[in-house]
Design a protein around this motif. Structure first.
Motif, PDB file in Angstrom:
ATOM      1  N   HIS A 142      38.740  43.179  42.460  1.00 53.26           N
ATOM      2  CA  HIS A 142      37.662  42.200  43.015  1.00 53.26           C
ATOM      3  C   HIS A 142      38.253  41.935  44.556  1.00 53.26           C
ATOM      4  CE1 HIS A 142      36.603  37.996  44.227  1.00 53.26           C
ATOM      5  NE2 HIS A 142      35.515  38.671  44.044  1.00 53.26           N
ATOM      6  N   CYS A 143      37.245  42.386  45.459  1.00 52.37           N
ATOM      7  CA  CYS A 143      37.782  42.460  46.825  1.00 52.37           C
ATOM      8  C   CYS A 143      37.734  40.823  47.485  1.00 52.37           C
ATOM      9  CB  CYS A 143      36.830  43.151  47.914  1.00 52.37           C
ATOM     10  SG  CYS A 143      37.325  43.225  49.301  1.00 52.37           S
ATOM     11  N   ARG A 144      38.749  40.271  48.181  1.00 51.29           N
ATOM     12  CA  ARG A 144      38.683  38.760  48.429  1.00 51.29           C
ATOM     13  C   ARG A 144      37.852  38.806  49.644  1.00 51.29           C
ATOM     14  NH1 ARG A 144      44.021  38.839  46.590  1.00 51.29           N
ATOM     15  NH2 ARG A 144      44.383  37.661  44.446  1.00 51.29           N
ATOM     16  N   GLU A 145      37.942  39.925  50.308  1.00 46.04           N
ATOM     17  CA  GLU A 145      37.173  40.094  51.731  1.00 46.04           C
ATOM     18  C   GLU A 145      35.714  39.983  51.486  1.00 46.04           C
ATOM     19  OE1 GLU A 145      38.003  39.582  55.446  1.00 46.04           O
ATOM     20  OE2 GLU A 145      39.752  40.446  54.112  1.00 46.04           O
ATOM     21  N   CYS A 146      34.778  40.860  50.880  1.00 48.19           N
ATOM     22  CA  CYS A 146      33.807  41.160  50.748  1.00 48.19           C
ATOM     23  C   CYS A 146      33.057  40.715  49.445  1.00 48.19           C
ATOM     24  CB  CYS A 146      33.087  42.452  51.216  1.00 48.19           C
ATOM     25  SG  CYS A 146      33.510  43.681  49.988  1.00 48.19           S
ATOM     26  N   GLY A 147      33.952  40.460  48.434  1.00 52.48           N
ATOM     27  CA  GLY A 147      33.408  39.997  46.989  1.00 52.48           C
ATOM     28  C   GLY A 147      33.003  41.271  46.161  1.00 52.48           C
ATOM     29  N   LEU A 152      41.836  49.807  47.066  1.00 53.64           N
ATOM     30  CA  LEU A 152      41.450  49.726  48.153  1.00 53.64           C
ATOM     31  C   LEU A 152      39.905  49.469  48.154  1.00 53.64           C
ATOM     32  CD1 LEU A 152      42.605  49.676  51.218  1.00 53.64           C
ATOM     33  CD2 LEU A 152      41.798  51.973  51.313  1.00 53.64           C
ATOM     34  N   CYS A 153      39.295  48.401  48.828  1.00 57.61           N
ATOM     35  CA  CYS A 153      37.984  48.292  48.675  1.00 57.61           C
ATOM     36  C   CYS A 153      37.252  49.305  49.546  1.00 57.61           C
ATOM     37  CB  CYS A 153      37.534  46.841  48.845  1.00 57.61           C
ATOM     38  SG  CYS A 153      35.790  46.504  48.955  1.00 57.61           S
ATOM     39  N   HIS A 154      35.928  49.540  49.292  1.00 59.17           N
ATOM     40  CA  HIS A 154      35.060  50.502  50.129  1.00 59.17           C
ATOM     41  C   HIS A 154      34.910  49.810  51.537  1.00 59.17           C
ATOM     42  CE1 HIS A 154      31.430  47.918  49.648  1.00 59.17           C
ATOM     43  NE2 HIS A 154      31.696  47.959  48.200  1.00 59.17           N
ATOM     44  N   CYS A 155      35.085  48.574  51.710  1.00 60.80           N
ATOM     45  CA  CYS A 155      34.885  47.826  53.123  1.00 60.80           C
ATOM     46  C   CYS A 155      36.212  48.132  53.759  1.00 60.80           C
ATOM     47  CB  CYS A 155      34.774  46.353  52.691  1.00 60.80           C
ATOM     48  SG  CYS A 155      35.862  45.306  52.411  1.00 60.80           S
ATOM     49  N   GLY A 156      37.096  48.516  53.390  1.00 59.07           N
ATOM     50  CA  GLY A 156      38.680  48.847  54.025  1.00 59.07           C
ATOM     51  C   GLY A 156      39.534  47.776  53.655  1.00 59.07           C
ATOM     52  N   SER A 157      39.086  46.813  53.084  1.00 56.99           N
ATOM     53  CA  SER A 157      40.174  45.651  52.761  1.00 56.99           C
ATOM     54  C   SER A 157      41.174  45.957  51.475  1.00 56.99           C
ATOM     55  CB  SER A 157      39.443  44.386  52.388  1.00 56.99           C
ATOM     56  OG  SER A 157      40.410  43.513  52.116  1.00 56.99           O
ATOM     57  N   ALA A 158      42.312  45.920  51.634  1.00 60.20           N
ATOM     58  CA  ALA A 158      43.467  45.931  50.500  1.00 60.20           C
ATOM     59  C   ALA A 158      43.853  44.620  50.022  1.00 60.20           C
ATOM     60  CB  ALA A 158      44.543  46.696  51.213  1.00 60.20           C
TER      61      ALA A 158
END
Ligand SMILES: [Zn+2]
Length: 109
Positions: A69-74, A85-91
């Motif tokens: 679960h990405c904390r950056e984009c949800g 690694l999320c597809h938005c680039g956030s780790a």
């Protein structure tokens, strides 16, 4: 090799519950992030069951994907990696699942 310890605890858990009943099949759920190598567990299971009520039993390993679960984009996504690694680039990813290791089913002869 920690798979041997895991295989031994599977054998111990089954014997504790089913005493001396001969076992035909054991199904375990292994998360992709649990660190368990299915092939190694399969091999160790054969070693650990020799001379027990599980001797000759089949080990079915069901692999469960990891879940992040990405904390950056949800976003929520499947991952087989510790370094998700999320597809938005956030780790900045919270691992929700994939670490499980449990016996799902035991089949008695
Ligand atoms: Zn993201």
């Amino acid at each position: 090799m920690h798979e041997l310890a895991i295989a031994e605890s599977i054998v111990a858990a089954v014997r504790e519950k089913l005493a001396d009943a001969p076992i035909r099949r054991v199904c375990v759920e292994v998360g992709r992030l649990s660190g368990v190598v299915p092939d190694a567990l399969q091999f160790c299971f054969e070693l650990a069951t020799v001379g027990t009520t599980l001797d000759g039993a089949v080990l079915d390993i069901v692999s469960q994907p990891g879940r992040g679960h990405c904390r950056e984009c949800g976003a929520e996504f499947d991952t087989g990696d510790f370094l998700a690694l999320c597809h938005c680039g956030s780790a900045d990813v919270e691992v929700l699942g994939g670490r499980e290791l449990r016996i799902r089913q035991v089949e008695v002869v």
